[in-house]
Motif scaffolding. Structure first.
Motif, PDB file in Angstrom:
ATOM      1  N   UNK A 150      19.865 -58.719  30.238  1.00  0.00           N
ATOM      2  CA  UNK A 150      19.451 -59.981  29.469  1.00  0.00           C
ATOM      3  C   UNK A 150      20.540 -61.136  29.431  1.00  0.00           C
ATOM      4  N   UNK A 151      22.127 -60.806  30.259  1.00  0.00           N
ATOM      5  CA  UNK A 151      23.021 -61.879  30.505  1.00  0.00           C
ATOM      6  C   UNK A 151      23.180 -62.936  31.547  1.00  0.00           C
ATOM      7  N   UNK A 152      21.928 -61.976  32.721  1.00  0.00           N
ATOM      8  CA  UNK A 152      21.389 -62.004  33.452  1.00  0.00           C
ATOM      9  C   UNK A 152      20.265 -63.259  33.649  1.00  0.00           C
ATOM     10  N   UNK A 153      19.413 -63.214  32.849  1.00  0.00           N
ATOM     11  CA  UNK A 153      18.355 -63.729  32.420  1.00  0.00           C
ATOM     12  C   UNK A 153      18.798 -65.223  31.977  1.00  0.00           C
ATOM     13  N   UNK A 154      19.700 -65.171  30.720  1.00  0.00           N
ATOM     14  CA  UNK A 154      20.396 -65.619  30.240  1.00  0.00           C
ATOM     15  C   UNK A 154      21.075 -67.135  31.112  1.00  0.00           C
ATOM     16  N   UNK A 155      21.693 -66.612  32.318  1.00  0.00           N
ATOM     17  CA  UNK A 155      22.723 -67.011  33.044  1.00  0.00           C
ATOM     18  C   UNK A 155      21.897 -68.025  34.539  1.00  0.00           C
ATOM     19  N   UNK A 156      20.430 -66.834  34.553  1.00  0.00           N
ATOM     20  CA  UNK A 156      19.304 -68.170  35.426  1.00  0.00           C
ATOM     21  C   UNK A 156      18.905 -68.753  34.942  1.00  0.00           C
ATOM     22  N   UNK A 157      18.581 -68.624  33.610  1.00  0.00           N
ATOM     23  CA  UNK A 157      17.918 -69.957  32.873  1.00  0.00           C
ATOM     24  C   UNK A 157      19.062 -70.920  32.686  1.00  0.00           C
ATOM     25  N   UNK A 158      19.745 -71.193  32.494  1.00  0.00           N
ATOM     26  CA  UNK A 158      21.351 -72.026  32.655  1.00  0.00           C
ATOM     27  C   UNK A 158      21.453 -72.344  33.376  1.00  0.00           C
ATOM     28  N   UNK A 159      21.331 -71.445  34.451  1.00  0.00           N
ATOM     29  CA  UNK A 159      21.797 -72.256  35.997  1.00  0.00           C
ATOM     30  C   UNK A 159      20.269 -73.075  36.281  1.00  0.00           C
ATOM     31  N   UNK A 160      18.706 -72.808  36.542  1.00  0.00           N
ATOM     32  CA  UNK A 160      17.889 -73.147  37.111  1.00  0.00           C
ATOM     33  C   UNK A 160      17.846 -74.981  35.999  1.00  0.00           C
ATOM     34  N   UNK A 161      18.177 -75.199  35.193  1.00  0.00           N
ATOM     35  CA  UNK A 161      17.999 -75.895  34.314  1.00  0.00           C
ATOM     36  C   UNK A 161      19.161 -76.824  34.300  1.00  0.00           C
ATOM     37  N   UNK A 162      20.184 -76.780  34.822  1.00  0.00           N
ATOM     38  CA  UNK A 162      21.999 -77.185  35.380  1.00  0.00           C
ATOM     39  C   UNK A 162      20.697 -77.760  36.951  1.00  0.00           C
ATOM     40  N   UNK A 163      19.905 -77.531  37.462  1.00  0.00           N
ATOM     41  CA  UNK A 163      19.542 -77.586  38.482  1.00  0.00           C
ATOM     42  C   UNK A 163      18.598 -78.777  38.367  1.00  0.00           C
ATOM     43  N   UNK A 164      17.665 -78.925  37.508  1.00  0.00           N
ATOM     44  CA  UNK A 164      16.627 -79.731  36.909  1.00  0.00           C
ATOM     45  C   UNK A 164      16.925 -80.948  36.598  1.00  0.00           C
ATOM     46  N   UNK A 165      18.172 -80.942  35.750  1.00  0.00           N
ATOM     47  CA  UNK A 165      19.230 -81.856  35.286  1.00  0.00           C
ATOM     48  C   UNK A 165      19.071 -82.878  36.554  1.00  0.00           C
ATOM     49  N   UNK A 166      19.957 -81.684  37.737  1.00  0.00           N
ATOM     50  CA  UNK A 166      20.229 -82.956  38.829  1.00  0.00           C
ATOM     51  C   UNK A 166      19.454 -82.803  39.681  1.00  0.00           C
ATOM     52  N   UNK A 167      18.537 -82.881  39.945  1.00  0.00           N
ATOM     53  CA  UNK A 167      17.362 -83.340  40.492  1.00  0.00           C
ATOM     54  C   UNK A 167      16.626 -84.314  40.139  1.00  0.00           C
ATOM     55  N   UNK A 168      16.868 -84.551  39.119  1.00  0.00           N
ATOM     56  CA  UNK A 168      16.337 -85.472  37.623  1.00  0.00           C
ATOM     57  C   UNK A 168      17.404 -87.360  38.031  1.00  0.00           C
ATOM     58  N   UNK A 169      18.957 -86.676  38.425  1.00  0.00           N
ATOM     59  CA  UNK A 169      19.673 -87.841  38.562  1.00  0.00           C
ATOM     60  C   UNK A 169      19.353 -87.744  39.934  1.00  0.00           C
ATOM     61  N   UNK A 170      19.081 -87.246  40.933  1.00  0.00           N
ATOM     62  CA  UNK A 170      19.538 -87.165  42.429  1.00  0.00           C
ATOM     63  C   UNK A 170      17.863 -88.918  41.919  1.00  0.00           C
ATOM     64  N   UNK A 171      16.806 -88.458  42.107  1.00  0.00           N
ATOM     65  CA  UNK A 171      16.054 -88.862  42.119  1.00  0.00           C
ATOM     66  C   UNK A 171      15.952 -90.248  41.160  1.00  0.00           C
ATOM     67  N   UNK A 172      17.292 -90.852  40.589  1.00  0.00           N
ATOM     68  CA  UNK A 172      16.835 -92.111  39.418  1.00  0.00           C
ATOM     69  C   UNK A 172      18.225 -93.005  40.560  1.00  0.00           C
ATOM     70  N   UNK A 173      18.913 -92.439  41.025  1.00  0.00           N
ATOM     71  CA  UNK A 173      19.843 -93.211  42.441  1.00  0.00           C
ATOM     72  C   UNK A 173      19.177 -94.066  43.632  1.00  0.00           C
ATOM     73  N   UNK A 174      20.018 -95.154  44.015  1.00  0.00           N
ATOM     74  CA  UNK A 174      19.525 -95.997  44.260  1.00  0.00           C
ATOM     75  C   UNK A 174      19.247 -95.382  46.095  1.00  0.00           C
TER      76      UNK A 174
END
Length: 298
Positions: free
Chosen positions: A243-267
């Motif tokens: 359960x802890x592994x699954x929770x950590x993986x979910x958090x990591x993927x959420x961070x990657x999604x947020x990172x990808x979104x921020x990158x698309x907004x860069x000039x």
């Protein structure tokens, strides 16, 4: 043969109260509630069956008998009327003196009728005993606290013990009653009993109780068992649960999604990367490639 533990020193309660009894704030020890001394027939005096003290050392009783025989009764016992029969008395404080006098064949004892809170007075008198076992002390503390409706902090203030000391004593009462009765008879010290009650594994706790009753369990051995258990628990906690592994993986993927979104907004056209920035991005790409290679595509 079961190990015989050494006699306990003066109880912590007795040490804390030495020289302070005249100043105590405890209301049930108020001297105004004592009456005059009178002679009570020994055969009309009865012990209080509700008192927590279950074991009276026969050797110490013999010593008390010898002292009474040589010096007489230096301190009256405290009694209250026995509800079942007029003229009979129940002991509030002084059962050992009554038992010793009975052994000597005395016909009477000096007594004082006590009309205050006799239950509390009896419990305090037990706590003042030098030879009180750790189990009987814990039982007396619990009865005193329950009788007066005290919290542990209030009990600490009233009787002059620290709250951690009271908590530690009361905690051993969570052990099985049959074991506690035997532990009282053997005078197993509180420092041996506390590590047993802290043991979470039922099988290991039963093993420790058996070792304590046979005299094989010392304080150091009991604490060593606790230390080993704590180390084992630490090692287990170091390995994430599914359960802890699954929770950590979910958090990591959420961070990657947020990172990808921020990158698309860069000039991107105006973006200039330093060597350090490029290294960070290359490391991120390797991490993403690794995650993609481990995925089954679902």
């Amino acid at each position: 043969m079961a190990r015989q533990f050494k006699a306990r020193p003066a109880s912590p309660f007795l040490t804390a109260q030495a020289g302070l009894m005249e100043k105590t704030a405890t209301p049930f020890l108020d001297s105004s509630k004592f009456h005059h001394t009178f002679e009570a027939d020994v055969d009309k005096i009865f012990p209080d069956i509700s008192q927590p003290r279950k074991v009276i050392d026969e050797n110490e009783l013999e010593q008390l008998s010898s002292s009474l025989e040589r010096h007489g009764q230096l301190q009256p016992i405290l009694v209250r009327p026995r509800p079942e029969k007029d003229g009979d008395w129940i002991i509030v404080a002084g059962e050992r003196r009554w038992r010793a006098a009975s052994q000597l064949g005395w016909s009477s004892l000096l007594a004082i009728e006590y009309t205050g809170d006799y239950a509390s007075a009896s419990l305090v008198e037990n706590l003042l005993r030098v030879d009180l076992s750790a189990v009987d002390e814990a039982r007396a503390l619990k009865k005193l606290i329950d009788h007066n409706g005290w919290s542990q902090s209030e009990a600490a203030r009233q009787i002059g013990l620290s709250q951690p000391r009271i908590n530690r004593s009361l905690r051993i009462l969570n052990l099985p009653e049959e074991f506690l009765n035997s532990a009282s008879e053997l005078r197993i010290p509180v420092n041996v009993l506390v590590p047993i009650v802290r043991e979470r594994d039922d099988a290991r706790r039963a093993e420790l109780m058996g070792q304590a009753l046979s005299g094989e369990l010392t304080v150091s051995v009991a604490n060593q068992s606790r230390s080993t258990q704590s180390l084992s628990e630490t090692e287990k906690s170091a390995e994430p649960l599914p359960r802890q592994r699954k929770s950590k993986a979910s958090l990591s993927l959420a961070a990657i999604k947020n990172f990808s979104k921020k990158c698309r907004e860069l000039p991107h056209s105006a973006l200039k990367l330093s060597v350090e920035d490029r290294n960070v991005l290359m490391d991120a790409r390797r991490t993403i490639d690794l995650l993609l290679s481990k995925s089954d595509g679902k």
